[in-house]
Motif scaffolding. Structure first.
Motif, PDB file in Angstrom:
ATOM      1  N   THR A 192       0.840  -1.198   0.000  1.00  0.00           N
ATOM      2  CA  THR A 192       0.000   0.000   0.000  1.00  0.00           C
ATOM      3  C   THR A 192       0.875   1.248   0.000  1.00  0.00           C
ATOM      4  N   VAL A 193       0.274   2.377  -0.328  1.00  0.00           N
ATOM      5  CA  VAL A 193       1.033   3.628  -0.422  1.00  0.00           C
ATOM      6  C   VAL A 193       1.313   4.249   0.944  1.00  0.00           C
ATOM      7  N   GLU A 194       0.718   3.693   1.980  1.00  0.00           N
ATOM      8  CA  GLU A 194       0.826   4.291   3.310  1.00  0.00           C
ATOM      9  C   GLU A 194       2.280   4.514   3.737  1.00  0.00           C
ATOM     10  N   SER A 195       3.143   3.543   3.485  1.00  0.00           N
ATOM     11  CA  SER A 195       4.559   3.683   3.866  1.00  0.00           C
ATOM     12  C   SER A 195       5.474   3.606   2.641  1.00  0.00           C
ATOM     13  N   PHE A 196       4.937   4.001   1.501  1.00  0.00           N
ATOM     14  CA  PHE A 196       5.669   3.897   0.231  1.00  0.00           C
ATOM     15  C   PHE A 196       6.649   5.055   0.072  1.00  0.00           C
ATOM     16  N   ASP A 197       7.912   4.726  -0.212  1.00  0.00           N
ATOM     17  CA  ASP A 197       8.958   5.721  -0.457  1.00  0.00           C
ATOM     18  C   ASP A 197       9.132   5.873  -1.968  1.00  0.00           C
ATOM     19  N   GLY A 198       8.352   6.790  -2.543  1.00  0.00           N
ATOM     20  CA  GLY A 198       8.347   6.973  -3.996  1.00  0.00           C
ATOM     21  C   GLY A 198       9.701   7.271  -4.610  1.00  0.00           C
ATOM     22  N   PRO A 199      10.430   8.282  -4.118  1.00  0.00           N
ATOM     23  CA  PRO A 199      11.726   8.622  -4.718  1.00  0.00           C
ATOM     24  C   PRO A 199      12.704   7.447  -4.740  1.00  0.00           C
ATOM     25  N   SER A 200      12.785   6.697  -3.637  1.00  0.00           N
ATOM     26  CA  SER A 200      13.696   5.543  -3.583  1.00  0.00           C
ATOM     27  C   SER A 200      13.241   4.443  -4.537  1.00  0.00           C
ATOM     28  N   TYR A 201      11.939   4.253  -4.598  1.00  0.00           N
ATOM     29  CA  TYR A 201      11.392   3.217  -5.480  1.00  0.00           C
ATOM     30  C   TYR A 201      11.741   3.497  -6.939  1.00  0.00           C
ATOM     31  N   TRP A 202      11.487   4.731  -7.382  1.00  0.00           N
ATOM     32  CA  TRP A 202      11.726   5.053  -8.789  1.00  0.00           C
ATOM     33  C   TRP A 202      13.215   5.124  -9.106  1.00  0.00           C
ATOM     34  N   ALA A 203      14.038   5.464  -8.123  1.00  0.00           N
ATOM     35  CA  ALA A 203      15.490   5.429  -8.326  1.00  0.00           C
ATOM     36  C   ALA A 203      15.938   3.992  -8.580  1.00  0.00           C
ATOM     37  N   GLU A 204      15.340   3.061  -7.847  1.00  0.00           N
ATOM     38  CA  GLU A 204      15.676   1.644  -8.040  1.00  0.00           C
ATOM     39  C   GLU A 204      15.200   1.146  -9.395  1.00  0.00           C
ATOM     40  N   VAL A 205      13.994   1.568  -9.809  1.00  0.00           N
ATOM     41  CA  VAL A 205      13.475   1.176 -11.124  1.00  0.00           C
ATOM     42  C   VAL A 205      14.422   1.657 -12.222  1.00  0.00           C
ATOM     43  N   THR A 206      14.918   2.880 -12.080  1.00  0.00           N
ATOM     44  CA  THR A 206      15.862   3.437 -13.061  1.00  0.00           C
ATOM     45  C   THR A 206      17.133   2.612 -13.125  1.00  0.00           C
ATOM     46  N   GLN A 207      17.665   2.222 -11.974  1.00  0.00           N
ATOM     47  CA  GLN A 207      18.882   1.414 -11.925  1.00  0.00           C
ATOM     48  C   GLN A 207      18.672   0.059 -12.592  1.00  0.00           C
ATOM     49  N   VAL A 208      17.525  -0.544 -12.346  1.00  0.00           N
ATOM     50  CA  VAL A 208      17.235  -1.849 -12.941  1.00  0.00           C
ATOM     51  C   VAL A 208      17.139  -1.736 -14.459  1.00  0.00           C
ATOM     52  N   GLY A 230      18.348  -1.769 -29.886  1.00  0.00           N
ATOM     53  CA  GLY A 230      17.661  -0.481 -29.805  1.00  0.00           C
ATOM     54  C   GLY A 230      16.257  -0.623 -29.242  1.00  0.00           C
ATOM     55  N   ASP A 231      15.569  -1.703 -29.618  1.00  0.00           N
ATOM     56  CA  ASP A 231      14.222  -1.947 -29.107  1.00  0.00           C
ATOM     57  C   ASP A 231      14.244  -2.184 -27.596  1.00  0.00           C
ATOM     58  N   VAL A 232      15.225  -2.972 -27.137  1.00  0.00           N
ATOM     59  CA  VAL A 232      15.355  -3.238 -25.702  1.00  0.00           C
ATOM     60  C   VAL A 232      15.659  -1.945 -24.948  1.00  0.00           C
ATOM     61  N   SER A 233      16.626  -1.200 -25.475  1.00  0.00           N
ATOM     62  CA  SER A 233      17.028   0.048 -24.829  1.00  0.00           C
ATOM     63  C   SER A 233      15.876   1.064 -24.778  1.00  0.00           C
ATOM     64  N   ASN A 234      15.153   1.177 -25.887  1.00  0.00           N
ATOM     65  CA  ASN A 234      14.036   2.129 -25.933  1.00  0.00           C
ATOM     66  C   ASN A 234      12.905   1.734 -24.993  1.00  0.00           C
ATOM     67  N   SER A 235      12.635   0.438 -24.920  1.00  0.00           N
ATOM     68  CA  SER A 235      11.567  -0.015 -24.020  1.00  0.00           C
ATOM     69  C   SER A 235      11.956   0.212 -22.564  1.00  0.00           C
ATOM     70  N   CYS A 236      13.246   0.068 -22.246  1.00  0.00           N
ATOM     71  CA  CYS A 236      13.708   0.362 -20.888  1.00  0.00           C
ATOM     72  C   CYS A 236      13.594   1.855 -20.596  1.00  0.00           C
ATOM     73  N   ASP A 237      13.894   2.679 -21.589  1.00  0.00           N
ATOM     74  CA  ASP A 237      13.781   4.131 -21.409  1.00  0.00           C
ATOM     75  C   ASP A 237      12.329   4.546 -21.152  1.00  0.00           C
ATOM     76  N   LEU A 238      11.385   3.846 -21.787  1.00  0.00           N
ATOM     77  CA  LEU A 238       9.974   4.157 -21.569  1.00  0.00           C
ATOM     78  C   LEU A 238       9.579   3.930 -20.113  1.00  0.00           C
ATOM     79  N   VAL A 239      10.150   2.889 -19.512  1.00  0.00           N
ATOM     80  CA  VAL A 239       9.880   2.632 -18.089  1.00  0.00           C
ATOM     81  C   VAL A 239      10.581   3.683 -17.237  1.00  0.00           C
ATOM     82  N   LYS A 240      11.836   3.969 -17.552  1.00  0.00           N
ATOM     83  CA  LYS A 240      12.605   4.966 -16.787  1.00  0.00           C
ATOM     84  C   LYS A 240      11.937   6.339 -16.788  1.00  0.00           C
ATOM     85  N   ASN A 241      11.334   6.688 -17.916  1.00  0.00           N
ATOM     86  CA  ASN A 241      10.793   8.037 -18.075  1.00  0.00           C
ATOM     87  C   ASN A 241       9.307   8.149 -17.718  1.00  0.00           C
ATOM     88  N   MET A 242       8.765   7.119 -17.102  1.00  0.00           N
ATOM     89  CA  MET A 242       7.369   7.180 -16.679  1.00  0.00           C
ATOM     90  C   MET A 242       7.153   8.284 -15.647  1.00  0.00           C
TER      91      MET A 242
END
Length: 359
Positions: free
Chosen positions: A53-69, A166-178
């Motif tokens: 749930t969002v109650e204890s969700f750390d958004g900035p840390s979460y999205w930083a991890e998504v970017t790293q992945v 290029g397809d893999v890289s672009n699809s990863c960028d789409l997730v990063k830039n959400m």
């Protein structure tokens, strides 16, 4: 949760490193990779034992991890691409290790999706799911090209793996830039809607423009003096729809409700409430091109007026719409709807096309 299939991996590795690598060894690796990626894709919709749930969700840390992945996944795909572009291909044992790294990055991205709180908002979860599916589809295409081009030579810069990487890289960028929250995603989509409304109004206002008329012959239909009486208040109603969307976007951006599950779900409802705005505005705009069909114009004006009032009524109860500023602009928009429609009604009445209603 995530199942990676390595059929007799230890035995395979031992066999592949004893003596010369065979083409069949590589094919087995690619077949296993493909099956693993398919397994990951099937687990996108797997039910979670304990939804977050969002109650204890750390958004900035979460999205930083998504970017790293995402960067890790793209990096591993790049490594494999470079190996295929610079013969000889790596030993099957080395390829197996690189394949494992790519798959682990895919697993990490899948886990990231499931770590997004279930009450973070339907729009953001649906978008993440859609883009995650594209990542896995791109990875499958990438793996198939690796398998199909094994041992083949291509002229410089023409290897098919370049496109697939290029397809893999672009699809990863789409997730990063959400967008980083349901709130920001909804604001972004409403901005897209705002652009459509502005385009409809802009095209309508160009009708009497000299450059516009030059594109047609001298017999092109033009507005009559009578039409002009109806045109301005009708445009005013369209402008009111633009103000409603614009003010809504501003209010959403200003509020700090990314950890409030109720507001996050209300943002989704905003999209549903405003979902027909551009089509209703377009219907009115089409009746305002010369020669104006007054009967149709009357209907479309009434439809837009009723729709705007309904939208305003529905959003008024939302938590993020209760600020002093939001109350003021909602009152302003409500009055603008009544003013413009009253002017439209006055024009119809003065031309004998409507009757004055006394309450």
């Amino acid at each position: 949760m995530y199942r990676i299939v390595y059929c007799l991996q230890t035995l395979e590795t031992k066999t592949m490193t004893e003596g010369t690598d065979k083409k069949s060894d590589y094919k087995k690796i690619f077949k296993t990779m493909e099956q693993n990626i398919r397994n990951f894709a099937e687990q996108i919709d797997a039910p979670l034992p304990e939804p977050r749930t969002v109650e204890s969700f750390d958004g900035p840390s979460y999205w930083a991890e998504v970017t790293q992945v995402c960067e890790k996944l793209s990096f591993e795909a790049n490594k494999l691409s470079l190996c295929w572009l610079s013969p000889p291909v790596p030993a099957s044992r080395d390829l197996l290790q690189m394949a494992a790294c790519l798959e682990l990055a895919c697993v990490a991205l899948l886990a990231s999706y499931h770590n997004l709180p279930t009450d973070a908002g339907a729009s953001i979860r649906d978008l993440f799911r859609e883009r995650l599916d594209k990542v896995f589809a791109a990875c499958l295409g990438f793996i198939k090209t690796l398998a199909n081009t094994l041992g083949k030579k291509f002229p410089s810069n023409t290897h098919p793996i370049l496109q697939n990487f290029g397809d893999v890289s672009n699809s990863c960028d789409l997730v990063k830039n959400m967008p980083r929250s349901n709130r920001l995603l909804v604001a972004e989509r409403l901005n897209d809607e705002l652009g459509l409304l502005k385009d409809a109004l802009s095209e309508l206002e160009e009708v009497n423009n000299e450059d516009f008329m030059d594109d047609f012959d001298e017999e092109a239909e033009q507005y009559t003096e009578k039409d002009s009486q109806l045109l301005n208040p009708s445009k005013g109603l369209i402008k009111t729809s633009i103000i409603l969307i614009k003010k809504t976007v501003t209010t959403i951006k200003k509020c700090d409700e990314d950890s409030n599950a109720t507001s996050l779900q209300q943002f989704d409802q905003i999209l549903k409430i405003y979902s027909k705005m551009s089509s209703v505005v377009d219907d009115l705009a089409l009746t305002l091109y010369p020669p104006i069909d007054w009967s149709e114009c009357k209907k479309t004006n009434e439809t837009l007026k009723n729709y705007l009032e309904d939208c305003l009524s529905k959003v008024s109860d939302f938590q993020f719409m209760t600020s002093e500023d939001a109350v003021k602009w909602r009152d302003f928009v409500g009055k603008a709807i009544l003013h413009n429609f009253s002017e439209i009604q006055r024009v119809f009445i003065s031309n004998g096309l409507a009757e004055m209603k006394i309450k």
